[in-house]
Design an enzyme around this catalytic site. Structure first.
Site, PDB file in Angstrom:
ATOM      1  N   ASP A 164       0.736  -1.254   0.000  1.00 26.68           N
ATOM      2  CA  ASP A 164       0.000   0.000   0.000  1.00 26.68           C
ATOM      3  C   ASP A 164       0.775   1.322   0.000  1.00 26.68           C
ATOM      4  OD1 ASP A 164      -1.739  -2.046   0.267  1.00 26.68           O
ATOM      5  OD2 ASP A 164      -2.708  -1.311   2.067  1.00 26.68           O
ATOM      6  N   GLU A 183       1.466  -8.753  12.046  1.00 24.84           N
ATOM      7  CA  GLU A 183       1.337  -8.371  10.636  1.00 24.84           C
ATOM      8  C   GLU A 183       2.707  -7.979  10.056  1.00 24.84           C
ATOM      9  OE1 GLU A 183      -1.286  -5.051  10.156  1.00 24.84           O
ATOM     10  OE2 GLU A 183      -1.388  -5.258   7.975  1.00 24.84           O
TER      11      GLU A 183
END
Ligand code: 9WN
Length: 455
Positions: A188, A425
């Site tokens: 992203d 994550e």
């Protein structure tokens, strides 16, 4: 921290803990990407999850993929999110309503499969091949033949997905995939997109709330408001043109040839070729896939920067390379670099002080952005932290390149990182601190795959 590391030993117990994370995130046939931050099914997360599930339950692994592919658009596109209608309210910022096209496209799946209109890197054929191989290892077992049948039924859908990427996303026939949004890269807010995003002029946006910030400790770990405004504006523009590819090519302000996506597609085409052979697909499929592989490698060669020894994305709007040192630069390693001299440059670069060989790193694992890059940030989303799934992709690529020792070291360091920090994550590269979401499904999944290698 060091004491904890010494007591890790043989990673005992980790396999069970990783399997338990996937069990808890199982939503009855599909897996949410994370318990709170990501309550839906994400496309490339599901592929990595299937790789891990293939080590514990091949039928469940195949079903993970079947569920995702049941939301495939008629064009072949696999949407980047398949929404969970039962997700708690105010949990994820963009619900199906944010994606609803101005004019419903004929090719979107019928309700109730509500999806986003973007896609993500095509790891899926790699996952399907992992399931096929796991089934092969089980021989004549009933679940093995059932899993093989499921993968065989998935094959035409995988082919359609790749064909979409090779045509609609590459009208120039360059071998490189065009992305319409940084979310399509899966990385992203990597600084590799900063220049292309800076040129996007944000229009009138409805007010929105950042639900993601409830679930991470510090806002610096997530994209900034300026980045989010741009992300949402790009979604709004795509929605307005009803995801019509030709119109997007004509008018969309963000069009980038993504080298990482393109390289993953080459690796996925190699997996698809193996599947085509294993499932007895027609000869013409094999010829097509072989041509896609060559085209992809040729495209990546054109993005090679000899000065940096890296491959760079290309901003189609500005017609300029995006020269930022991130892990995407090692795309040819993932695609399988046939030239020995270039492979050597890539390997030296990956393990140099600019990346995984940086002496200050907690573990010698590739940070998402080079610590020597001015826009490096050790805690910010895709701007420096280590992503275990990216380490897995590099590990697999090193194995395929015959670099067994480097691959083994990377796997060992990754497992140590997870043993200390859990299935986070992403990780701060210098301290090893776990960041982002806890119990991220794809992190647990790659741990399962790595650990099963020992069995
Ligand atoms: C937007 C789910 C996804 C991953 C992406 C990662 C992040 C979403 C977000 O989480 O993206 O798609 O809201 O930040 O960047 O790679 O698939 O884990």
């Amino acid at each position: 921290m060091q004491g904890a590391l010494e007591s890790i030993g043989d990673f005992s117990g980790m396999f069970g803990r990783a399997a338990e994370v996937l069990r808890r995130n199982d939503m009855n046939g599909w897996t949410r990407a994370a318990p709170n931050l990501y309550p839906h099914q994400w496309s490339w997360d599901s592929a990595f999850i299937a790789v891990g599930l293939a080590r514990i339950d091949i039928i469940r692994a195949a079903r993970e993929m079947m569920g995702l592919f049941s939301a495939q658009w008629a064009t072949g596109k696999i949407p980047h999110i398949v929404f969970n209608p039962a997700a708690p309210p105010r949990s994820y910022l963009l619900g199906p309503e944010h994606w609803a096209p101005a004019t419903p496209p004929e090719d979107a799946p019928d309700p109730p499969r509500q999806t986003s209109g973007l896609c993500q890197p095509a790891v899926h054929a790699i996952a399907a091949l992992c399931i096929w191989k796991a089934a092969d290892e089980m021989g004549m077992d009933v679940s093995a033949s059932n899993a093989r049948a499921l993968v065989k039924s998935l094959y035409p859908r995988l082919l359609l997905w790749h064909r979409y990427l090779l045509t609609e996303r590459d009208p120039e026939g360059s071998g490189l995939v065009t992305i319409y949004h940084p979310w399509e890269s899966g990385t992203d807010n990597s600084p590799r997109f900063d220049a292309a995003l800076a040129a996007v002029v944000v229009g009138e946006l409805a007010p929105y709330e950042r639900y993601d910030l409830q679930f991470v400790d510090e806002s610096s770990e997530r994209p900034t408001k300026e980045e989010y405004d741009r992300f949402l504006w790009l979604v709004e523009l795509l929605r307005r043109v009803s995801y019509e590819e030709a119109e997007i090519e004509r008018s969309h302000p963000f069009l980038v040839k993504d080298v990482l996506f393109s390289a993953i597609l080459v690796a996925a085409n190699e997996a698809l070729l193996e599947l085509a052979e294993a499932t007895g697909a027609p000869d013409e499929d094999r010829a097509t896939i072989e041509a896609w592989i060559s085209r992809g490698r040729r495209g990546l060669r054109g993005c090679w920067d000899p000065e940096f020894g890296l491959c760079f994305d290309h901003d189609l709007r500005a017609d300029e390379p995006l020269r930022v040192r991130t892990i995407a630069g090692f795309a040819p390693l993932i695609a399988g670099e046939p030239d020995p001299a270039r492979l050597d440059t890539l390997l030296k670069g990956l393990f140099s002080p600019e990346f995984a060989g940086n002496a200050a790193l907690r573990w010698p694992l590739p940070p998402s952005t080079s610590p020597e890059e001015p826009r490096f940030h050790p805690r910010a989303y895709w701007r420096g932290p280590v992503w275990p799934v990216m380490s897995w992709l590099f590990w697999r690529s090193l194995m395929r390149a015959g670099e067994k020792e480097r691959a083994a070291n990377l796997r060992r360091a990754s497992l140590e990182q997870l043993a200390v920090g859990g299935f986070a994550e992403y990780f701060e590269p210098f301290t090893g601190e776990p960041l982002g979401s806890d119990d991220q499904s794809w992190t647990a999944a790659v741990a399962l795959d790595w650990l099963a290698e020992d069995a």
